[in-house]
Motif scaffolding. Sequence first.
Motif, PDB file in Angstrom:
ATOM      1  N   PHE A 134       0.565  -0.901   0.006  1.00  0.00           N
ATOM      2  CA  PHE A 134       0.087  -0.018  -0.190  1.00  0.00           C
ATOM      3  C   PHE A 134       0.825   1.039   0.171  1.00  0.00           C
ATOM      4  O   PHE A 134       1.758   1.365   1.435  1.00  0.00           O
ATOM      5  N   THR A 135       0.833   1.982  -0.965  1.00  0.00           N
ATOM      6  CA  THR A 135       1.564   2.949  -1.811  1.00  0.00           C
ATOM      7  C   THR A 135       0.599   4.693  -1.253  1.00  0.00           C
ATOM      8  O   THR A 135      -0.293   4.360  -2.049  1.00  0.00           O
ATOM      9  N   GLY A 136       1.039   5.748  -1.583  1.00  0.00           N
ATOM     10  CA  GLY A 136       0.294   6.495  -1.993  1.00  0.00           C
ATOM     11  C   GLY A 136      -0.736   7.443  -0.966  1.00  0.00           C
ATOM     12  O   GLY A 136      -0.924   7.451  -0.275  1.00  0.00           O
ATOM     13  N   SER A 137      -1.862   8.013  -1.258  1.00  0.00           N
ATOM     14  CA  SER A 137      -2.851   8.643  -1.105  1.00  0.00           C
ATOM     15  C   SER A 137      -3.833   8.113   0.008  1.00  0.00           C
ATOM     16  O   SER A 137      -4.207   7.640   0.905  1.00  0.00           O
ATOM     17  N   PHE A 138      -3.845   6.710  -1.128  1.00  0.00           N
ATOM     18  CA  PHE A 138      -4.058   5.420  -0.484  1.00  0.00           C
ATOM     19  C   PHE A 138      -4.217   4.785   1.158  1.00  0.00           C
ATOM     20  O   PHE A 138      -4.989   4.795   2.071  1.00  0.00           O
ATOM     21  N   ALA A 139      -2.387   4.202   1.016  1.00  0.00           N
ATOM     22  CA  ALA A 139      -1.934   4.279   2.156  1.00  0.00           C
ATOM     23  C   ALA A 139      -2.264   5.340   3.548  1.00  0.00           C
ATOM     24  O   ALA A 139      -1.855   4.776   4.405  1.00  0.00           O
ATOM     25  N   ASN A 140      -2.300   6.252   2.777  1.00  0.00           N
ATOM     26  CA  ASN A 140      -2.385   7.773   3.903  1.00  0.00           C
ATOM     27  C   ASN A 140      -3.696   7.559   4.786  1.00  0.00           C
ATOM     28  O   ASN A 140      -3.745   8.055   5.492  1.00  0.00           O
ATOM     29  N   ASN A 141      -4.458   7.443   3.186  1.00  0.00           N
ATOM     30  CA  ASN A 141      -6.242   7.397   4.221  1.00  0.00           C
ATOM     31  C   ASN A 141      -6.489   6.124   5.011  1.00  0.00           C
ATOM     32  O   ASN A 141      -6.952   6.041   6.201  1.00  0.00           O
ATOM     33  N   MET A 142      -5.750   5.244   4.769  1.00  0.00           N
ATOM     34  CA  MET A 142      -5.965   4.282   5.534  1.00  0.00           C
ATOM     35  C   MET A 142      -5.645   3.667   6.647  1.00  0.00           C
ATOM     36  O   MET A 142      -5.751   3.001   7.546  1.00  0.00           O
ATOM     37  N   PHE A 143      -3.892   4.527   7.062  1.00  0.00           N
ATOM     38  CA  PHE A 143      -2.924   4.037   7.707  1.00  0.00           C
ATOM     39  C   PHE A 143      -3.192   5.534   8.484  1.00  0.00           C
ATOM     40  O   PHE A 143      -2.912   6.429   7.998  1.00  0.00           O
ATOM     41  N   THR A 144      -4.046   5.411   9.908  1.00  0.00           N
ATOM     42  CA  THR A 144      -4.313   6.424  10.770  1.00  0.00           C
ATOM     43  C   THR A 144      -2.980   7.288  10.996  1.00  0.00           C
ATOM     44  O   THR A 144      -1.497   6.367  11.355  1.00  0.00           O
ATOM     45  N   ASN A 145      -2.668   8.642  11.723  1.00  0.00           N
ATOM     46  CA  ASN A 145      -1.700   9.032  12.749  1.00  0.00           C
ATOM     47  C   ASN A 145      -1.717   8.034  13.766  1.00  0.00           C
ATOM     48  O   ASN A 145      -0.317   7.275  13.791  1.00  0.00           O
ATOM     49  N   ASP A 146      -1.913   7.131  14.721  1.00  0.00           N
ATOM     50  CA  ASP A 146      -2.048   6.708  15.782  1.00  0.00           C
ATOM     51  C   ASP A 146      -1.827   5.129  15.222  1.00  0.00           C
ATOM     52  O   ASP A 146      -0.544   4.432  16.272  1.00  0.00           O
ATOM     53  N   LEU A 147      -2.352   4.624  14.275  1.00  0.00           N
ATOM     54  CA  LEU A 147      -0.982   3.525  14.007  1.00  0.00           C
ATOM     55  C   LEU A 147       0.148   3.129  13.318  1.00  0.00           C
ATOM     56  O   LEU A 147       0.623   2.644  13.188  1.00  0.00           O
TER      57      LEU A 147
END
Length: 318
Positions: A134-147
Amino acid sequence: MGKAGRFVCVFIPMVLTIVSLIFQIMVGLGGTNANNSYISNIYFLEANATIAAQNSSLNNFPANNMTDPAGKTANGKIILENFYAIGLWGYCAGSGANTTGSLLALGQTTAQSVDYCTAKQLHFWFDPRTVWGFTGSFANNMFTNDLNNALNYYEQTASKWISTLFILAVVSTAVEILIGIGGLFSRLGSLFTTLASLVTSIFLWCFTILATVTYVGLGSAFNVALKDYGINFYLGRTMFIYMWLAVACSLVSGLFWAFSSCCCSGRSREPAYNKGTMAERTPYTYESLDGPSAHHHAPPMNNVGGRPTAYEPFRHGN
């Protein structure tokens, strides 16, 4: 107590220490052999992506938004394995048809087949961003800051200490067994073994507590962030049972080692009457009044302290 009692006092903690070592070895073997279904199903955490792999919003994203290290794509979509079982040195994955998790996941009842296990790696940590590509904006949306923060802690601190403490626990347990052989012969040997057992229990306690806290926390963080994508995480029942049984055996063996160092001397206790010398007499025999037993070291009755004694009517002078 005697040598038999000494043997029992040492045999019990020795067996418990060996059992603890066996449980530790099983923990280390977990997730290392795809050909052994039991070994591959010993894991800390399972990522069950069955729903996501079959019908999920994950597959609605084109492959150019993700990298696919395994090269598994179909119609421009990444194909996920049904499950990823995370062990101490790596993970195992498979695509067996199953929607309820693996046999050894908490709350699950159905087994799944394992396709492969990764090569063993010291200080291993499971990074779903890399494994799933998972890379790009999709990964950024999927993996939150806490995670992401939890994964950074997992990578930089927890994974290193977990593997290090595990190695120290196994080595110290093996040393404890070797020293324990000397405990069979003396209480001093048991004392040294007790000290070795204390060190082992500390390493084992720290490893088990850190691994439990880390993977329980990661499982919760993953479930919160990824449940909407059809990926669920489960704790591995057998792995945690083995870890805590190893701790329990180590603690109990330490108590027995301590007991054998202060008790169970291995010497037979002699009866009290054997400590002195007794004169043996033949039954129905008499001893002369002027024999050995008739002589006492009391002062004579006729003169005590140089003064005449009381009147003796039947005493005659010369």
